[in-house]
Each structure stands twice: as C-alpha cells, then as structure tokens.
Design an enzyme around this catalytic site. Structure first.
Site, PDB file in Angstrom:
ATOM      1  N   TRP A 157      -1.226   5.533  -5.880  1.00 51.76           N
ATOM      2  CA  TRP A 157      -2.415   6.128  -6.477  1.00 51.76           C
ATOM      3  C   TRP A 157      -3.660   5.855  -5.647  1.00 51.76           C
ATOM      4  O   TRP A 157      -4.708   6.472  -5.855  1.00 51.76           O
ATOM      5  CB  TRP A 157      -2.611   5.585  -7.889  1.00 51.76           C
ATOM      6  CG  TRP A 157      -2.986   4.128  -7.938  1.00 51.76           C
ATOM      7  CD1 TRP A 157      -2.261   3.056  -7.497  1.00 51.76           C
ATOM      8  CD2 TRP A 157      -4.206   3.585  -8.437  1.00 51.76           C
ATOM      9  NE1 TRP A 157      -2.938   1.883  -7.705  1.00 51.76           N
ATOM     10  CE2 TRP A 157      -4.137   2.175  -8.282  1.00 51.76           C
ATOM     11  CE3 TRP A 157      -5.342   4.140  -9.032  1.00 51.76           C
ATOM     12  CZ2 TRP A 157      -5.162   1.322  -8.682  1.00 51.76           C
ATOM     13  CZ3 TRP A 157      -6.359   3.284  -9.422  1.00 51.76           C
ATOM     14  CH2 TRP A 157      -6.262   1.908  -9.245  1.00 51.76           C
ATOM     15  N   ASP A 158      -3.550   4.933  -4.699  1.00 52.81           N
ATOM     16  CA  ASP A 158      -4.704   4.596  -3.867  1.00 52.81           C
ATOM     17  C   ASP A 158      -5.270   5.829  -3.162  1.00 52.81           C
ATOM     18  O   ASP A 158      -6.480   5.921  -2.936  1.00 52.81           O
ATOM     19  CB  ASP A 158      -4.301   3.560  -2.808  1.00 52.81           C
ATOM     20  CG  ASP A 158      -3.628   2.338  -3.412  1.00 52.81           C
ATOM     21  OD1 ASP A 158      -2.547   2.513  -4.005  1.00 52.81           O
ATOM     22  OD2 ASP A 158      -4.166   1.232  -3.294  1.00 52.81           O
ATOM     23  N   GLU A 288      -0.085  -5.219 -12.658  1.00 52.74           N
ATOM     24  CA  GLU A 288       0.894  -4.371 -11.970  1.00 52.74           C
ATOM     25  C   GLU A 288       2.295  -4.968 -11.912  1.00 52.74           C
ATOM     26  O   GLU A 288       3.209  -4.330 -11.414  1.00 52.74           O
ATOM     27  CB  GLU A 288       0.451  -4.023 -10.542  1.00 52.74           C
ATOM     28  CG  GLU A 288      -0.823  -3.210 -10.488  1.00 52.74           C
ATOM     29  CD  GLU A 288      -1.123  -2.701  -9.093  1.00 52.74           C
ATOM     30  OE1 GLU A 288      -0.312  -2.944  -8.176  1.00 52.74           O
ATOM     31  OE2 GLU A 288      -2.157  -2.042  -8.926  1.00 52.74           O
TER      32      GLU A 288
END
Length: 306
Positions: A157-158, A288
């Site tokens: 998603w970065d 995470e």
C-alpha cells in the site's frame, strides 16, 4: 549475483529470504555479450539471461550533475529469448537519459536554502522514486525500490499512500500507469474476495507482484483489508488533480466500485450507545503483525471522484 543471493539469514518477514538453492554459470558469447544461466539445484530447471554491453568502453569519464556514471549500459533479454536489437550507441542513450532527468528536475527538484545535505537527500529519494516506478501498466513500485533487498520486490500500500502522490503532481501520465497496474490485477482481487466468502467485490492483495497474496506472514497479510481503501483513495486523489475522465470511465470507477462492494458485504453493523456503527472484525492490528484483532473500527472516507 549478490542481489539475487538475497539478504542475510533472518526470521524477520520484512527482509528478503536468502536464496541457497541456485547455481550460476556465465558464458562469454561475444566480446559484448555474456549469458548468465541460473539452474535450480533440485529440479535442475534453468533460465538463461543474455546481458549485452551497449557501446564500446569509454576513454573518458562522463559527468552527469557532477557525478561520474558507468561507462556502459547493459541490456537484458527476455528469459530464454534472443537479445533485443541495439537501440543506439552509448552517446544516443546517454543523451536520452540526460533529457529525461532534466525534465524530472525541472518538475520536481526541491532546494532547501541553508541545508545542502538535506537537499541532496531529497534529490536522492526523488532519483530512487523515478528509477523504481513501473511505466507499462502491469508493474508497480517495489517497497524497497530497485536497490533494496527487503520485501523481495513486492508491492504494498506504500505506493498509493506515500509514493503515488509525488507522481500525480509531477508526472500524471506515469501515475495513471501505476493505477493501471491495480486495474490489471482486479481478476485476482475478485478471486481473493471470494476466498474470504464475499460473492461480489474485490480485495487487493496486501503484498504482491502478480496479484496473488505473497505475505511472509499469512494471517496478518490476509486481514490487511485497508489496502482497498488506500487504492480507492489514490484513485480519488488522481481524479481530483487531473480530472482524467477517460481513466475514470475505463478503470477508476470499476476499481472503487469493486472495493466498495467488498466492504459492504464483508463488514457489519453493531449497535453502540452512539448508534449503529459499520465495522470490520477479525482484522490485522495496527502493528501489522498482530492477527487477528476483533472489533477494530475502520472509518470510511469515500473519495469524491464522480
């Protein structure tokens, strides 16, 4: 071959795994071409990459922005296919590269007066972003770029949250290609949603290259549902800046619609003292790695793209 060999042995899932099951052999085909054959030790399957030096070795150093560059450029063939035709001599390639970088710096160079070191650090990061970005609609940006061994070249998603905004504002045509990659893996995202019991909609893989989930820690990766929000948000940001209606009609609307369909079916309402709240259960925690966390509320902010 050091990069292929991988990082040091580690149980940290963020680091690249060490490759110990490959053999490498090189063969000089011609003065300007070397073939590298990689063979697996168990199954003995092999691929051959042809590496071609373009142009003769230079007799003088070329300076680009006061930094020396290599005196050759390598071309790599498609696996087990003949090398491509020459695309020009070194001078032509160097001129094309210089033109590209002049455009990059004109669009996005940042100077912080009084802090040359920080300015140089920003320029280095801009260089890394530009060299690592996919440009063909079927590739994205590896979490560690082209030079880092961590995360094994996977996309996260970065891209949408941290890297794509830079391209949206400076090179929108490249930003569109990065979003086109997400559209290209919608079939795999739909399949993943069905694996989680959702008949309609799409759930993008948390960590991937080809659209399939490749998380080093399966429970945590599977429950990273916010990847859908990151991608939908990126579509909204791109539209706010570019108003690219062709992209919206061809790809963007479908991406947002499919992510919304997944959330609508996967989430559920819960009665609270403040009223009904739409929530997701069984999700990965904010660190995470804690899987699975119950009753983590996910706020929804839909992008206004239509």
């Amino acid at each position: 071959m050091a990069a292929i060999d991988g990082d040091e042995a580690s149980d940290d899932p963020r680091k690249a795994r060490q490759v110990t099951s490959l053999n490498f052999a090189t063969a000089q085909v011609s003065p300007r071409q070397t073939n590298v054959t990689i063979t697996t030790q168990t199954s003995h399957k092999a691929i051959t990459l042809g590496v071609l030096a373009m142009g003769e070795a230079l007799t003088q150093t070329i300076e680009l922005a006061d930094k020396p560059v290599l005196d050759y450029i390598g071309a790599v063939s498609v696996i087990d296919q003949p090398l491509p035709a020459m695309v020009g001599d070194f001078a032509t390639i160097a001129a094309d590269s210089a033109q590209y970088w002049r455009k990059v710096w004109a669009n996005s160079a940042i100077t912080i007066e009084g802090d040359d070191q920080l300015t140089q650090a920003l320029h280095y990061n801009l260089f890394q972003l530009n060299q690592a970005a996919g440009r063909d609609g079927v590739t994205n940006i590896a979490a560690k770029g082209l030079s880092g061994t961590g995360y094994e070249g996977h996309y996260f998603w970065d891209t949408e949250m941290y890297m794509l905004p830079y391209f949206i504002y400076t090179q929108p045509e490249l930003a569109r290609q990065l979003l086109a990659y997400r559209y290209s893996i919608l079939p795999q995202a739909r399949k993943r949603a069905k694996a989680l019991g959702v008949a309609q909609g799409a759930l993008f893989a948390w960590r991937t290259i080809n659209g399939e989930e490749a998380s080093a820690y399966y429970p945590a990766g599977t429950a990273q549902y916010h990847i859908n929000a990151d991608i939908a948000y990126a579509v909204g940001t791109y539209m706010d800046v570019t108003d690219d209606r062709d992209f919206l009609n061809q790809m963007g609307f479908e991406i947002v619609l499919e992510t919304a369909r997944f959330w609508a079916q996967f989430g559920s309402y819960r009665e609270t003292q403040a009223g009904r709240r739409f929530e997701f259960f069984d999700v990965t925690g904010p660190d995470e790695y804690t899987a699975i966390v119950n009753n983590t509320t996910t706020p929804i902010a839909w992008p206004s793209i239509i």
